[in-house]
Design a protein around this motif. Structure first.
Motif, short mmCIF file in Angstrom:
data_model
loop_
_atom_site.label_atom_id
_atom_site.label_comp_id
_atom_site.label_asym_id
_atom_site.label_seq_id
_atom_site.Cartn_x
_atom_site.Cartn_y
_atom_site.Cartn_z
N ILE A 192 2.20 -7.10 -4.79
CA ILE A 192 1.23 -8.03 -5.36
C ILE A 192 0.60 -8.89 -4.26
CG2 ILE A 192 1.02 -10.07 -6.85
CD1 ILE A 192 3.24 -8.70 -8.61
N ALA A 193 1.43 -9.41 -3.37
CA ALA A 193 0.93 -10.24 -2.28
C ALA A 193 0.03 -9.44 -1.35
CB ALA A 193 2.09 -10.85 -1.51
N ALA A 194 0.41 -8.20 -1.05
CA ALA A 194 -0.39 -7.36 -0.15
C ALA A 194 -1.76 -7.05 -0.75
CB ALA A 194 0.36 -6.06 0.16
N TRP A 195 -1.79 -6.75 -2.04
CA TRP A 195 -3.07 -6.47 -2.70
C TRP A 195 -3.95 -7.73 -2.74
CZ3 TRP A 195 -5.60 -2.23 -4.73
CH2 TRP A 195 -6.69 -2.50 -5.56
N ALA A 196 -3.37 -8.86 -3.09
CA ALA A 196 -4.14 -10.10 -3.19
C ALA A 196 -4.74 -10.49 -1.85
CB ALA A 196 -3.26 -11.22 -3.73
N GLU A 197 -4.03 -10.23 -0.76
CA GLU A 197 -4.55 -10.57 0.57
C GLU A 197 -5.63 -9.58 1.00
OE1 GLU A 197 -2.99 -11.22 5.17
OE2 GLU A 197 -1.55 -10.76 3.57
N HIS B 142 -7.45 -7.44 -0.98
CA HIS B 142 -8.56 -7.26 -1.93
C HIS B 142 -8.63 -8.48 -2.86
CE1 HIS B 142 -8.55 -3.13 -0.50
NE2 HIS B 142 -7.27 -3.04 -0.82
N PRO B 143 -8.97 -9.64 -2.34
CA PRO B 143 -8.87 -10.87 -3.14
C PRO B 143 -9.75 -10.90 -4.37
CG PRO B 143 -10.04 -11.27 -1.07
CD PRO B 143 -9.44 -9.91 -0.97
N GLN B 144 -10.85 -10.13 -4.40
CA GLN B 144 -11.73 -10.14 -5.56
C GLN B 144 -11.49 -8.95 -6.48
OE1 GLN B 144 -13.68 -12.77 -6.26
NE2 GLN B 144 -12.71 -13.65 -4.45
N ALA B 145 -10.67 -7.99 -6.07
CA ALA B 145 -10.42 -6.82 -6.91
C ALA B 145 -9.38 -7.16 -7.97
CB ALA B 145 -9.95 -5.65 -6.07
N PRO B 146 -9.55 -6.64 -9.19
CA PRO B 146 -8.64 -7.03 -10.27
C PRO B 146 -7.17 -6.74 -9.98
CG PRO B 146 -10.58 -5.94 -11.15
CD PRO B 146 -10.66 -5.80 -9.65
N LEU B 147 -6.36 -7.72 -10.27
CA LEU B 147 -4.91 -7.63 -10.12
C LEU B 147 -4.29 -8.03 -11.45
CD1 LEU B 147 -2.21 -7.42 -8.60
CD2 LEU B 147 -2.62 -9.75 -7.75
N VAL B 148 -3.57 -7.11 -12.07
CA VAL B 148 -2.91 -7.34 -13.35
C VAL B 148 -1.41 -7.29 -13.13
CG1 VAL B 148 -2.58 -6.49 -15.71
CG2 VAL B 148 -4.83 -6.27 -14.60
N VAL B 149 -0.70 -8.32 -13.52
CA VAL B 149 0.75 -8.37 -13.37
C VAL B 149 1.38 -8.34 -14.76
CG1 VAL B 149 2.73 -9.70 -12.55
CG2 VAL B 149 0.62 -9.61 -11.19
N VAL B 150 2.25 -7.36 -14.96
CA VAL B 150 2.93 -7.16 -16.25
C VAL B 150 4.32 -7.78 -16.15
CG1 VAL B 150 3.63 -5.47 -17.97
CG2 VAL B 150 1.67 -4.99 -16.48
N LEU B 151 4.64 -8.67 -17.07
CA LEU B 151 5.85 -9.47 -16.99
C LEU B 151 6.97 -8.89 -17.86
CD1 LEU B 151 4.13 -12.94 -17.13
CD2 LEU B 151 4.99 -11.76 -15.12
N PRO C 284 0.82 -1.22 0.00
CA PRO C 284 0.00 0.00 0.00
C PRO C 284 0.85 1.26 0.00
CG PRO C 284 0.01 -1.03 2.16
CD PRO C 284 0.75 -1.97 1.26
N ASP C 285 0.22 2.35 -0.44
CA ASP C 285 0.86 3.66 -0.51
C ASP C 285 0.03 4.62 0.34
OD1 ASP C 285 1.64 6.27 -1.25
OD2 ASP C 285 2.31 5.59 -3.21
N ALA C 286 0.67 5.18 1.36
CA ALA C 286 -0.05 6.03 2.30
C ALA C 286 -0.59 7.30 1.67
CB ALA C 286 0.87 6.38 3.48
N SER C 287 -0.04 7.68 0.52
CA SER C 287 -0.50 8.91 -0.13
C SER C 287 -1.86 8.74 -0.83
CB SER C 287 0.53 9.41 -1.13
OG SER C 287 0.62 8.53 -2.24
#
Length: 333
Positions: free
Chosen positions: A62-67, A69-78, A39-42
């Protein structure tokens, strides 16, 4: 919308160029925040989705977001190091791709590097650059440009060796742009410049200056051993400058299987031979340089900003519709 990237403006690299451009392309549709980590405090509200560049280096976000907000979209760019190294050996990078609702690769052969059960989650989004007119090029010699920080993945030693194989009287000059991320490679670049008057190491330059030099060059040389979809390649194509590239999936997926400008990875003699062939055929409409230019022109529409914007919007619309998220294990529809 939040884009997490390990590289901000001070990095002056492809990851930052991608982040900045995506924020601009999406600005008419989303309010976009850019952060080094989540997360970003700003940020005072939760974004509708997280886009994370780099499976390994952004693994904590990525791990923090998935934990959280498990149903919110997560896109990982490789990136190239993700695709062709880290996801096969690094546990954190592997967890990142398993967590993602969607995976993004930047060239058309990228999905082949993924585990088979994750390929249905993958989308190809070609990066883009505005088209620019070519600027006047030297007539008495061939100018080849190398763009990339000096680090192992970019195989700069292939360029150094090719420069030493070329004679200063052959009418081929090589300009090399990039910061010495590896100090030993910086020393090797200086030694090559001292031994070969037709080779210059220019160090890091601004993006605007890189583009100007691309417009004036006859060729871009892309010698990487690992590449996810080099920004310099698409920028060269969009300014009408053909490319000599190592035969790796990251380049094949950008320039196409039938492209005539490839050389084997690390093969300095083959690179030198291609440079000589292009130099000898500079004045001929049927020479290799002209053929490469025509082939690159055929690929140029793939890298248009409007095509990238539409691909991004399609990706996000897919993620944000009710059926676009859900369990992250197994294939998605």
């Amino acid at each position: 919308m939040c884009i997490v990237t390990p590289a901000l403006a001070d990095a002056n690299n492809g990851n930052w160029q991608t982040t900045q451009r995506w924020a601009r392309l999406l600005a008419g549709h989303y309010r976009v925040a850019i952060a080094r980590q989540w997360p970003d405090a700003s940020l005072h509200e939760t974004p509708v989705a997280l886009i994370a560049l780099h499976a390994r280096r952004s693994a904590g976000s990525i791990a923090a977001w998935a934990e959280a907000h498990p149903q919110a979209p997560l896109v990982v760019v490789l990136t190239g190091t993700d695709l062709y190294r880290d996801i096969h050996h690094d546990a954190a990078a592997r967890r990142s791709i398993e967590c993602a609702h969607r995976l993004v690769v930047l060239q058309e052969r990228g999905p082949l590097a993924l585990p088979a059960h994750l390929r249905a989650r993958c989308r190809v989004v070609f990066q883009s650059s505005p088209s620019r007119v070519a600027l006047p090029k030297p007539r008495g010699f061939l100018r080849a440009l190398v763009v990339g920080h000096l680090r192992d993945e970019k195989s700069p030693e292939t360029v150094f060796e090719a420069a030493r194989l070329l004679g200063s009287q052959e009418g081929i000059r090589i300009d090399h742009i990039g910061e010495a991320i590896d100090p030993a490679l910086g020393e090797a670049a200086r030694a090559t410049a001292q031994a070969c008057p037709h080779y210059r190491w220019l160090g890091p330059l601004s993006h605007a200056e890189v583009l100007r030099r691309l417009q004036r060059a006859h060729l871009l040389v892309q010698a990487s051993r690992i590449e996810g979809g080099a920004h310099a390649v698409l920028e060269a194509v969009r300014v009408g400058t053909p490319v000599l590239a190592s035969r790796i999936d990251g380049n094949l997926g950008m320039l196409g299987e039938a492209y005539e400008g490839y050389f084997p990875v690390g093969d300095a003699a083959a690179l030198a031979a291609l440079l000589r062939d292009c130099r000898e055929g500079m004045a001929r409409d049927d020479g290799r340089l002209a053929r490469l230019a025509a082939q690159c022109a055929g690929r140029a529409p793939l890298f248009a900003p409007e095509a990238e914007r539409q691909a991004l919007l399609d990706l996000l619309n897919d993620c944000l519709r009710p059926s676009g998220t859900g369990p992250r294990t197994g294939d998605l529809p």
